[in-house]
Design a protein around this motif. Structure first.
Motif, PDB file in Angstrom:
ATOM      1  N   ARG A   1      36.890  34.385  41.771  1.00 37.18           N
ATOM      2  CA  ARG A   1      36.421  33.081  42.247  1.00 37.18           C
ATOM      3  C   ARG A   1      35.251  32.593  41.399  1.00 37.18           C
ATOM      4  NH1 ARG A   1      32.589  33.639  47.583  1.00 37.18           N
ATOM      5  NH2 ARG A   1      31.850  35.752  47.200  1.00 37.18           N
TER       6      ARG A   1
ATOM      7  N   ASN B   1      40.859  39.973  44.661  1.00 35.52           N
ATOM      8  CA  ASN B   1      40.584  39.247  45.906  1.00 35.52           C
ATOM      9  C   ASN B   1      41.660  38.233  46.275  1.00 35.52           C
ATOM     10  OD1 ASN B   1      38.137  40.203  47.032  1.00 35.52           O
ATOM     11  ND2 ASN B   1      37.032  39.325  45.281  1.00 35.52           N
TER      12      ASN B   1
ATOM     13  N   ARG C   1      26.357  48.035  48.887  1.00 30.62           N
ATOM     14  CA  ARG C   1      25.332  46.991  49.013  1.00 30.62           C
ATOM     15  C   ARG C   1      24.507  47.212  50.279  1.00 30.62           C
ATOM     16  NH1 ARG C   1      29.614  42.171  47.427  1.00 30.62           N
ATOM     17  NH2 ARG C   1      29.166  42.159  45.197  1.00 30.62           N
TER      18      ARG C   1
ATOM     19  N   HIS D   1      36.754  42.224  53.406  1.00 32.38           N
ATOM     20  CA  HIS D   1      35.837  42.049  52.269  1.00 32.38           C
ATOM     21  C   HIS D   1      35.585  40.550  52.102  1.00 32.38           C
ATOM     22  CE1 HIS D   1      33.809  42.384  48.494  1.00 32.38           C
ATOM     23  NE2 HIS D   1      34.740  41.704  47.868  1.00 32.38           N
TER      24      HIS D   1
ATOM     25  N   GLY E   1      28.237  38.767  46.996  1.00 32.11           N
ATOM     26  CA  GLY E   1      29.144  38.390  45.900  1.00 32.11           C
ATOM     27  C   GLY E   1      28.818  36.996  45.394  1.00 32.11           C
ATOM     28  N   ALA E   2      28.583  36.063  46.312  1.00 28.08           N
ATOM     29  CA  ALA E   2      28.256  34.680  45.927  1.00 28.08           C
ATOM     30  C   ALA E   2      26.906  34.637  45.219  1.00 28.08           C
ATOM     31  CB  ALA E   2      28.238  33.795  47.170  1.00 28.08           C
TER      32      ALA E   2
ATOM     33  N   ILE F   1      27.445  35.651  41.681  1.00 23.56           N
ATOM     34  CA  ILE F   1      28.093  34.560  40.924  1.00 23.56           C
ATOM     35  C   ILE F   1      27.056  33.494  40.563  1.00 23.56           C
ATOM     36  CG2 ILE F   1      29.789  32.673  41.073  1.00 23.56           C
ATOM     37  CD1 ILE F   1      31.498  34.552  42.842  1.00 23.56           C
TER      38      ILE F   1
ATOM     39  N   SER G   1      31.556  36.702  38.533  1.00 26.58           N
ATOM     40  CA  SER G   1      31.500  37.573  39.707  1.00 26.58           C
ATOM     41  C   SER G   1      31.168  39.001  39.284  1.00 26.58           C
ATOM     42  CB  SER G   1      32.787  37.491  40.524  1.00 26.58           C
ATOM     43  OG  SER G   1      33.876  37.988  39.827  1.00 26.58           O
TER      44      SER G   1
HETATM   45  O1  LIG Z   1      32.332  37.676  45.315  1.00 23.76           O
HETATM   46  C1  LIG Z   1      33.323  37.724  44.577  1.00 23.76           C
HETATM   47  O2  LIG Z   1      34.128  36.824  44.401  1.00 23.76           O
HETATM   48  C2  LIG Z   1      33.566  39.038  43.894  1.00 23.76           C
HETATM   49  C3  LIG Z   1      33.478  40.033  44.964  1.00 23.76           C
HETATM   50  O3  LIG Z   1      34.403  40.244  45.707  1.00 23.76           O
HETATM   51  C4  LIG Z   1      32.166  40.611  45.258  1.00 23.76           C
HETATM   52  O4  LIG Z   1      31.256  40.593  44.427  1.00 23.76           O
HETATM   53  O5  LIG Z   1      32.031  41.126  46.375  1.00 23.76           O
END
Ligand SMILES: O=C([O-])CC(=O)C(=O)O
Ligand SMILES: NC(=O)C1=CN([C@@H]2O[C@H](COP(=O)(O)OP(=O)(O)OC[C@H]3O[C@@H](n4cnc5c(N)ncnc54)[C@H](O)[C@@H]3O)[C@@H](O)[C@H]2O)C=CC1
Length: 329
Positions: free
Chosen positions: A95, A134, A165, A190, A230-231, A234, A240
């Motif tokens: 993503r 994902n 995490r 997830h 995750g966000a 990014i 990611s």
């Molecule tokens: O956030 C994302 O798109 C990649 C992922 O699954 C993460 O880092 O947990």
């Protein structure tokens, strides 16, 4: 006597996670320092991707890993998965900013139908499958449903990054090393709905919940931080997470194969009905592993707050599942 090599397939091998993952597998981090491996690497049948894959293989060659008994490049899952003992299904679109992982469902779901069928046809009957691409839980569900001749329990989804995490956040909060913490787990999908749960966790034998003693921090800081990590990556990197995802994939499979010695970890696995999660739902559970098998930690008390959280993440998974009904029959 030297062990016979194990075959490990990795899809999306020329991608960012692949680049952090392959070298560690070849170095013995996945299956043990005495276990030779053969890497069977899959990329899309596209000139650029195949060329990039060749470049990665050149670098793997240049490491002269003593445990590496072979490496092959593939553009077809039927050859990539032939006789594999472990399959790491990483290859899928990641993503970008502003997307949720379930927005990838449309783009990625088809991949896991094809790859589930290919595993069904040609992989070892004991193959251990980890889906990283994902939305990982639902993709793992699709792959499992597309492989009716393999045991459903062989299919798993990656919740280990969320678990790691959560461990780091808790360790920082209580000022102790991650190695001191046990009995942490993450329930569900997830996605930001996952429920990281430290109610049972201990640090050097003391209750983590008592050490923290702050439900507001749990609800308003800890859960959103882990859920949206995750966000945040990014946002910071423009890409990611990759190295931490590769690390979590290694942790997940290594623990599954080599055992946790009674310690808890988190795996996304098809539910057996435990904790009221409908059978077959690909759900993050606390597990222990031994002799290559995982077992859900049973008998945990689910209080009202936890039940609410579990219901939310389950609802999301059931909705995702509904959205891919046409693919799994
Ligand atoms: O956030 C994302 O798109 C990649 C992922 O699954 C993460 O880092 O947990
Ligand atoms: N479960 C988890 O905790 C995490 C999951 N992810 C997911 O992992 C996936 C891969 O991420 P990156 O490596 O960063 O992406 P990337 O875009 O760098 O690499 C993906 C690679 O997969 C290949 N690919 C696409 N379709 C394929 C197919 N059908 N067969 C084989 N290869 C295929 C692409 O050509 C590309 O080289 C994404 O879906 C991402 O969202 C990422 C981080 C954590």
């Amino acid at each position: 006597m030297a062990k016979a090599p194990k075959r490990v397939a990795v899809t999306g091998a020329a991608g960012q996670i692949g680049y952090s993952l392959l070298f560690r597998i070849a170095n013995g981090d996945l299956l043990g320092k005495d276990q030779p491996v053969i890497l069977q690497l899959l990329e899309i049948p596209d000139e650029k991707a195949q060329k990039a894959l060749k470049g990665v293989i050149m670098e793997i060659d240049d490491c002269a890993f003593p445990l590496l008994a072979g490496v092959t490049a593939h553009s077809d899952s039927l050859t990539a998965f032939k006789d594999v003992d472990v399959a790491l299904l990483v290859g899928a679109r990641p993503r970008g900013p502003g997307m949720e992982r379930k927005d990838l469902l449309e783009a990625n779901a088809q991949i896991f139908t094809v790859q589930g069928k290919a595993l069904d046809a040609v992989a070892s009957r004991d193959v251990k499958v980890l889906v990283v691409g994902n939305p990982a839980n639902t993709n793992a569900y699709i792959a499992m449903k597309s492989a009716p001749n393999l045991p459903a329990k062989n299919f798993t989804a990656m919740l280990r990054l969320d678990h790691n995490r959560a461990l780091s956040q808790v360790a920082a909060k209580i000022g102790q090393p991650v190695s001191a913490i046990e009995k942490l787990c993450v329930w569900g999908n997830h996605s930001p709905t996952m429920y990281a749960d430290y109610r049972f966790a201990t640090a050097d034998g003391k209750s983590v919940k008592d050490l923290i003693n702050d439900q507001v921090w749990n609800k308003d800081t800890f859960l959103p931080t882990v859920g949206k990590r995750g966000a945040a990556i990014i946002e910071a990197r423009g890409l990611s997470s990759a190295a931490s995802a590769a690390n979590a994939a290694i942790d997940h499979v290594r623990d599954w194969v080599l055992g946790t010695n009674g310690k808890w970890t988190t795996m996304g696995i098809p539910s057996d009905g435990s904790y009221g999660i409908p059978e077959g739902t690909m759900f993050g559970f606390p597990v222990t592993t031994e002799n290559g098998e995982y077992k859900i930690v049973q008998g945990l008390e689910i209080d009202e707050f936890s039940q609410e959280r579990i219901n939310i993440t389950l609802k999301e998974l059931l909705e995702e599942r509904e959205g891919v009904k046409h693919l799994v029959g």
